[in-house]
Scaffold this active site. Structure first.
Site, short mmCIF file in Angstrom:
data_model
loop_
_atom_site.label_atom_id
_atom_site.label_comp_id
_atom_site.label_asym_id
_atom_site.label_seq_id
_atom_site.Cartn_x
_atom_site.Cartn_y
_atom_site.Cartn_z
N LEU A 50 1.47 -0.66 -2.16
CA LEU A 50 0.54 -1.75 -1.89
C LEU A 50 1.01 -2.44 -0.62
O LEU A 50 2.22 -2.48 -0.34
CB LEU A 50 0.52 -2.76 -3.04
CG LEU A 50 -0.06 -2.30 -4.39
CD1 LEU A 50 0.09 -3.42 -5.42
CD2 LEU A 50 -1.52 -1.90 -4.26
N ASP A 51 0.08 -2.99 0.16
CA ASP A 51 0.47 -3.78 1.33
C ASP A 51 1.42 -4.88 0.89
O ASP A 51 1.32 -5.38 -0.25
CB ASP A 51 -0.77 -4.45 1.96
CG ASP A 51 -1.62 -3.46 2.72
OD1 ASP A 51 -1.13 -2.36 3.01
OD2 ASP A 51 -2.78 -3.80 3.02
N MET A 52 2.32 -5.28 1.77
CA MET A 52 3.28 -6.32 1.46
C MET A 52 2.57 -7.57 0.91
O MET A 52 3.04 -8.20 -0.05
CB MET A 52 4.09 -6.70 2.71
CG MET A 52 5.13 -7.77 2.46
SD MET A 52 6.05 -8.23 3.93
CE MET A 52 4.82 -9.22 4.79
N SER A 53 1.45 -7.95 1.52
CA SER A 53 0.78 -9.20 1.14
C SER A 53 -0.03 -9.07 -0.15
O SER A 53 -0.45 -10.08 -0.72
CB SER A 53 -0.13 -9.67 2.28
OG SER A 53 0.64 -9.95 3.43
N THR A 54 -0.31 -7.86 -0.59
CA THR A 54 -1.14 -7.63 -1.78
C THR A 54 -0.28 -7.62 -3.04
O THR A 54 0.78 -7.00 -3.06
CB THR A 54 -1.89 -6.29 -1.66
OG1 THR A 54 -2.65 -6.28 -0.45
CG2 THR A 54 -2.83 -6.07 -2.84
#
Length: 561
Positions: free
Chosen positions: A408-412
């Protein structure tokens, strides 16, 4: 008292209550300082009302011509007298010119009348015209056509001669093998001598024919080369002159830094990255602003850049929104220019996972399902090692294999699958590759959208000048498809479900924000929208087959927004 530089703009808005920042802001990730917000609003007011020049930003339906939105920048500065003001700049050219009243000039003006660039460009254009005339010359084109036909005939004849040689050799072999069974030893030896003589004779005449054909081939090619060599030499000359002109331009872009040290564009990129500067390097707003400040002994206080106009077809740029400096073109330049100035720490070097924990949703002997917090790396980065992978490696020290099945993206935030051995990893990975794993995300969009559901199909590729930002690109982009449906609309926000059909980097973020997608960024998207406490995107549900039992299982963890 020293005179104020001509591009120094006094604030029209009272700023007495606004405190100065302790350090200059990190230009590649920041929230605009209040002083920059005031400066930007004043500049935007000017852009809305000015009549000094005409440029089609795509904001006025009555305007015609090519629509070109622009990045503008403001740099709050302090004069030697202590007075605060700001400088303004635009990226590239504006209304076809590098110079406009109230805006800082370019570091180097390639459009200067009588300058070496325009003179060099004239010379290159003349070479281009000569090449074009030679390539379009009727006699040359006819010669090309005739030569191609004749050469094809000669090549066919050469192949025919070679075929005859092969057939003759094959025939003699058959005759020799047949005679061996039917003739006496003496008769057989006599035949072998005759066949040998026949072979030499055939080779002799074939060789003469081939030499004649090859001579004709060389004559035809030589006749054509009279033209092609001239064109080739012109193209080589153009290449050399273009390269020399480009190098000279790079050397003219000399950037100062806070310590009054100067370094040109070629040296900066060669020293930092061992590459030639990319096209347009040095033309962005940030380097222009800092250069003017250093040239006029103005102390930089804070910088911000905003987009003005219609969004480009490929990028996500929202009118009036602030954006960081681009990394591909500006990072090496600004690294030099900010040397000696106190700058905020690069937030990318700060571990965002500090104090956060990964919660376990499910675990058995073979795998587990975890809930990753927002702003938490899936795998180790260049500077930060703390990640889901590192945490799982510590939790399961005897586990084998890659552990992290997907990212998953770091921010997600949201659900991720973890494999405890390589065999389980491969089985789970196979389901992702075959796209049999079903995933559902929930997102809060920063605006209300009209439609209730739909499918977004926008191919994506990385922005080479500004990684990890993604672009919509129909030529080189990879297919990216997302199904979506509205959950609720409330207080100017829309909560939606996303079902990604493909799994491209930043797919859901771009599909939400792009004008050809939902046209509304996700709340807290610091790349394609506006920064907030967090990115409001959560992988809430996943369904797959257990890698051992084969039973279909699913898990759901609701978002905290």
């Amino acid at each position: 008292m020293p005179l104020l530089p001509s591009c120094f703009t006094r604030f029209l808005t009272p700023i007495d209550t606004i405190a100065l920042p302790e350090k200059f802001n990190y230009p590649f990730y920041y929230e605009p300082h209040p002083l920059c917000i005031v400066a930007a609003k004043e500049l935007q007011e000017y852009l809305q009302t000015q009549q000094d020049w005409i440029h089609n930003f795509g904001l006025d339906n009555t305007q015609t011509g090519l629509v070109i939105g622009k990045m503008f920048g403001v740099l709050v500065v302090q004069h030697q007298s202590g007075e605060l003001g700001y400088l303004a700049a635009f990226s590239g050219k504006l209304a076809g010119s590098n110079h406009h009243k109230g805006f800082v000039p370019p570091v180097f003006d390639v459009l200067e009348e009588g300058g070496f660039f325009l003179e060099g460009e004239k010379e290159l254009n003349q070479i281009n015209r000569t090449i074009e005339q030679l390539e379009q010359d009727e006699s040359f084109q006819q010669l090309q056509k005739n030569t191609e036909i004749k050469l094809a005939e000669i090549i066919h004849q050469i192949e025919e001669e070679k075929r005859k040689l092969r057939e003759g050799k094959k025939d003699r072999k058959i005759r020799r093998e047949t005679a061996k069974e039917e003739l006496s030893e003496g008769e057989y030896l006599e035949l072998c001598e005759l066949l040998k003589e026949e072979s030499l004779k055939q080779q002799y005449f074939a060789k003469k024919d081939l030499q004649v054909l090859q001579t004709k081939q060389e004559e035809l090619s030589g006749e054509l080369e009279t033209y092609t060599n001239r064109i080739h030499h012109l193209k080589e000359s153009r290449k050399g002159k273009s390269s020399a002109l480009q190098q000279r331009i790079f050397e003219q872009y000399a950037f100062l830094n806070y310590n009054a040290e100067s370094k040109n564009l070629a040296d900066i990129f060669n020293y930092e990255l061992k590459i030639a500067p990319p096209a347009g390097a040095g033309e962005c707003a940030a380097p222009k602003l800092l250069q003017y400040a250093f040239q006029h002994h103005l102390k930089p206080i804070s910088i911000a850049e905003f987009w003005w106009g219609q969004s480009p077809a490929s990028e996500i740029r929202k009118h009036k929104d602030f954006y960081p400096a681009c990394r591909g073109k500006c990072e090496p330049i600004l690294k030099h220019m900010l040397k000696g100035l106190e700058v905020d720490e690069n937030p990318m070097l700060v571990n965002p996972a500090e104090g956060k924990s990964v919660s376990m949703v499910y675990e058995d002997d073979f795998m587990c399902v975890i809930n990753k917090p927002a702003e938490f790396l899936s795998v180790a980065g260049i500077h930060i090692k703390d990640s889901v992978y590192e945490r799982m490696r510590a939790k399961f020290p005897d586990a084998t294999g890659p552990l992290v099945v997907h990212r998953l993206d770091m921010s997600t935030s949201g659900l991720m699958l973890i494999a405890k051995n390589e065999e389980i990893y491969k089985k789970l990975q196979s389901q992702f590759i075959k796209r049999t794993v079903e995933k559902r995300y929930v997102a809060l969009l920063d605006g209300e959208i009209v439609d209730d559901e739909g499918m977004i199909d926008l191919p994506l590729r990385v922005d080479l000048d500004d990684r990890p930002r993604q672009l919509v690109c129909y030529e080189y982009g990879k297919p990216a498809r997302t199904k979506w449906r509205v959950i609720t609309r409330k207080e100017g926000k829309t909560k939606v479900n996303f079902w990604p059909i493909t799994g491209r980097t930043h797919q859901l973020r771009v599909h939400a924000a792009h004008v050809l997608g939902l046209g509304t960024p996700i709340v807290g998207d610091d790349i394609y929208g506006t920064k907030s406490q967090r990115l409001h995107l959560h992988a809430e549900w996943i369904k797959f087959k257990h890698p051992v039992s084969g039973k279909e299982i699913s898990f759901c963890v609701e978002a905290d927004f």
